[in-house]
Motif scaffolding. Structure first.
Motif, PDB file in Angstrom:
ATOM      1  N   SER A 112      45.250  47.157  51.800  1.00 40.47           N
ATOM      2  CA  SER A 112      45.879  45.833  51.845  1.00 40.47           C
ATOM      3  C   SER A 112      47.387  45.960  52.034  1.00 40.47           C
ATOM      4  O   SER A 112      48.001  46.941  51.616  1.00 40.47           O
ATOM      5  CB  SER A 112      45.579  45.065  50.557  1.00 40.47           C
ATOM      6  OG  SER A 112      44.187  44.971  50.342  1.00 40.47           O
ATOM      7  N   LEU A 221      44.295  38.597  44.903  1.00 41.77           N
ATOM      8  CA  LEU A 221      44.071  38.352  46.327  1.00 41.77           C
ATOM      9  C   LEU A 221      44.552  39.550  47.127  1.00 41.77           C
ATOM     10  O   LEU A 221      45.693  40.000  46.961  1.00 41.77           O
ATOM     11  CB  LEU A 221      44.817  37.092  46.772  1.00 41.77           C
ATOM     12  CG  LEU A 221      44.255  35.784  46.216  1.00 41.77           C
ATOM     13  CD1 LEU A 221      45.334  34.732  46.108  1.00 41.77           C
ATOM     14  CD2 LEU A 221      43.115  35.294  47.076  1.00 41.77           C
ATOM     15  N   ASP A 223      45.412  40.540  50.715  1.00 43.96           N
ATOM     16  CA  ASP A 223      45.708  39.858  51.978  1.00 43.96           C
ATOM     17  C   ASP A 223      45.017  38.491  51.936  1.00 43.96           C
ATOM     18  O   ASP A 223      45.053  37.811  50.916  1.00 43.96           O
ATOM     19  CB  ASP A 223      45.256  40.710  53.165  1.00 43.96           C
ATOM     20  CG  ASP A 223      46.013  42.038  53.241  1.00 43.96           C
ATOM     21  OD1 ASP A 223      47.219  42.025  52.952  1.00 43.96           O
ATOM     22  OD2 ASP A 223      45.403  43.067  53.572  1.00 43.96           O
ATOM     23  N   ASP A 224      44.410  38.085  53.054  1.00 44.02           N
ATOM     24  CA  ASP A 224      43.637  36.841  53.041  1.00 44.02           C
ATOM     25  C   ASP A 224      42.160  37.153  53.251  1.00 44.02           C
ATOM     26  O   ASP A 224      41.412  36.350  53.776  1.00 44.02           O
ATOM     27  CB  ASP A 224      44.148  35.864  54.109  1.00 44.02           C
ATOM     28  CG  ASP A 224      44.104  36.474  55.511  1.00 44.02           C
ATOM     29  OD1 ASP A 224      43.735  37.666  55.642  1.00 44.02           O
ATOM     30  OD2 ASP A 224      44.442  35.762  56.473  1.00 44.02           O
ATOM     31  N   ARG A 225      41.741  38.364  52.791  1.00 49.55           N
ATOM     32  CA  ARG A 225      40.378  38.833  53.039  1.00 49.55           C
ATOM     33  C   ARG A 225      39.469  38.721  51.825  1.00 49.55           C
ATOM     34  O   ARG A 225      38.298  38.359  51.952  1.00 49.55           O
ATOM     35  CB  ARG A 225      40.394  40.311  53.468  1.00 49.55           C
ATOM     36  CG  ARG A 225      41.210  40.618  54.712  1.00 49.55           C
ATOM     37  CD  ARG A 225      41.244  42.116  54.963  1.00 49.55           C
ATOM     38  NE  ARG A 225      41.912  42.848  53.908  1.00 49.55           N
ATOM     39  CZ  ARG A 225      41.324  43.669  53.048  1.00 49.55           C
ATOM     40  NH1 ARG A 225      40.023  43.884  53.120  1.00 49.55           N
ATOM     41  NH2 ARG A 225      42.019  44.319  52.129  1.00 49.55           N
ATOM     42  N   PRO A 241      35.728  33.061  53.503  1.00 53.18           N
ATOM     43  CA  PRO A 241      37.096  32.580  53.770  1.00 53.18           C
ATOM     44  C   PRO A 241      37.440  31.299  53.017  1.00 53.18           C
ATOM     45  O   PRO A 241      38.595  31.108  52.632  1.00 53.18           O
ATOM     46  CB  PRO A 241      37.088  32.344  55.284  1.00 53.18           C
ATOM     47  CG  PRO A 241      36.058  33.287  55.807  1.00 53.18           C
ATOM     48  CD  PRO A 241      34.981  33.324  54.755  1.00 53.18           C
ATOM     49  N   VAL A 244      38.374  32.394  49.475  1.00 52.70           N
ATOM     50  CA  VAL A 244      39.670  33.081  49.488  1.00 52.70           C
ATOM     51  C   VAL A 244      40.792  32.064  49.704  1.00 52.70           C
ATOM     52  O   VAL A 244      41.825  32.097  49.025  1.00 52.70           O
ATOM     53  CB  VAL A 244      39.701  34.173  50.576  1.00 52.70           C
ATOM     54  CG1 VAL A 244      41.081  34.821  50.640  1.00 52.70           C
ATOM     55  CG2 VAL A 244      38.622  35.227  50.303  1.00 52.70           C
ATOM     56  N   ARG A 245      40.582  31.140  50.643  1.00 54.28           N
ATOM     57  CA  ARG A 245      41.594  30.123  50.932  1.00 54.28           C
ATOM     58  C   ARG A 245      41.867  29.246  49.700  1.00 54.28           C
ATOM     59  O   ARG A 245      43.018  28.908  49.404  1.00 54.28           O
ATOM     60  CB  ARG A 245      41.141  29.273  52.110  1.00 54.28           C
ATOM     61  CG  ARG A 245      42.210  28.323  52.646  1.00 54.28           C
ATOM     62  CD  ARG A 245      41.894  27.906  54.078  1.00 54.28           C
ATOM     63  NE  ARG A 245      40.531  27.385  54.210  1.00 54.28           N
ATOM     64  CZ  ARG A 245      39.565  27.982  54.903  1.00 54.28           C
ATOM     65  NH1 ARG A 245      39.795  29.127  55.521  1.00 54.28           N
ATOM     66  NH2 ARG A 245      38.360  27.453  54.984  1.00 54.28           N
ATOM     67  N   LEU A 248      44.057  31.197  47.432  1.00 55.57           N
ATOM     68  CA  LEU A 248      45.419  31.257  47.965  1.00 55.57           C
ATOM     69  C   LEU A 248      46.171  29.961  47.671  1.00 55.57           C
ATOM     70  O   LEU A 248      47.354  29.981  47.303  1.00 55.57           O
ATOM     71  CB  LEU A 248      45.381  31.505  49.482  1.00 55.57           C
ATOM     72  CG  LEU A 248      45.074  32.929  49.939  1.00 55.57           C
ATOM     73  CD1 LEU A 248      44.760  32.956  51.434  1.00 55.57           C
ATOM     74  CD2 LEU A 248      46.243  33.863  49.630  1.00 55.57           C
TER      75      LEU A 248
END
Length: 277
Positions: A112, A221, A223-225, A241, A244-245, A248
């Motif tokens: 990451s 978290l 990254d955004d993975r 996703p 994860v979103r 975030l």
């Protein structure tokens, strides 16, 4: 959708079998489906053989390409979401050895570039002193010398300037008396010193009037993975996703509330001094 933890290990295989079955039922070859999805044929093959875990976007593209029956789309999409969610129960992790989990975390950190940590109730191992780490494992029977050593070894990643770290700690996480007051003061002093690393941001959220919904979990978290969510009985690993979103977005709320830089150091220094008093 309700997750059944005991099925999570089977969902990837079920998803692969279902996608292969639907593709064959459609009469399309793997090459034809790959062309319609703008994927390589080898990727389609690896997905159908369970060698690659497809994302939800991959699954949606495949379902459209094969004109999957509407009544099956929801079923397969649910399988895909479960396949992108892992449950790691604490009992199993302890049986395997806590040092094994440290190797997995080191792998995630190595892969990451931007890492975000929201710490609700205690300080994470990456920021901890040896005494704090040992105290965090003291309630678990057994010899944890290997796990302690690996946690300390993992801290080297903080000095990798190619990576960016943001840690947000609540006042409770910083001040929870896991170790005696003098040892906690040393731990807080370490947090102060780490605020000076150029690739690392340490933020604190002091107790005060409520300005946002109360946080429920510690989470990380990568990254955004990937998002990992810690609860008392284990860890959820989320790759969907949407999940994860959502984390975030939640992290961004806490980032707005947190104090960084000199204001954070002032609070941390005062909490350290309180311990010494």
């Amino acid at each position: 959708m309700t997750f059944e933890p005991e099925r999570m290990g089977q969902s990837s295989r079920e998803l692969a079998d279902k996608l292969r079955e639907l593709r064959k039922r459609s009469g399309l070859s793997g090459v034809r489906v790959a062309a319609r999805c703008n994927m390589s044929q080898s990727k389609i093959s690896r997905i159908e053989n369970g060698k690659v875990r497809p994302s939800l976007v991959d699954v949606e593209r495949i379902l459209r390409a094969i004109d999957a029956p509407t009544e099956l789309v929801a079923e397969v999409s649910a399988l895909a979401r479960m396949a992108n969610t892992d449950w790691q129960d604490a009992r199993s992790l302890r049986r395997k050895g806590l040092d094994k989990k440290q190797f997995e975390l080191a792998g995630l950190e190595a892969a990451s570039r931007e890492l975000r940590y929201f710490l609700l109730s205690m300080i994470t191992g990456l920021l901890s002193t040896p005494e704090y780490i040992r105290a965090s494992l003291a309630h678990i029977p057994g010899d944890h010398s290997k796990a302690v050593a690996k946690k300390l070894e993992r801290q080297e990643v903080l000095y990798d300037r190619s990576k960016r770290f943001t840690f947000i700690l609540t006042e409770q996480a910083v001040r929870w008396p896991l170790v005696p007051p003098e040892a906690l003061a040393v731990q807080i002093d370490r947090l102060v010193s780490l605020t000076h690393l150029p690739n690392l941001r340490v933020g604190v959220i002091p107790l005060g009037p409520a300005t946002a919904p109360a946080p429920l979990n510690t989470f990380t978290l990568y990254d955004d993975r990937i998002a990992t969510v810690e609860v008392s009985t284990g860890v959820l690993v989320l790759r969907d996703p949407r999940d994860v979103r959502a984390h975030l977005q939640e992290f961004a709320v806490y980032e707005e509330l947190a104090l960084f830089g000199e204001p954070a150091r002032e609070y941390l220094t005062s909490w350290s001094a309180a311990c010494r008093r």
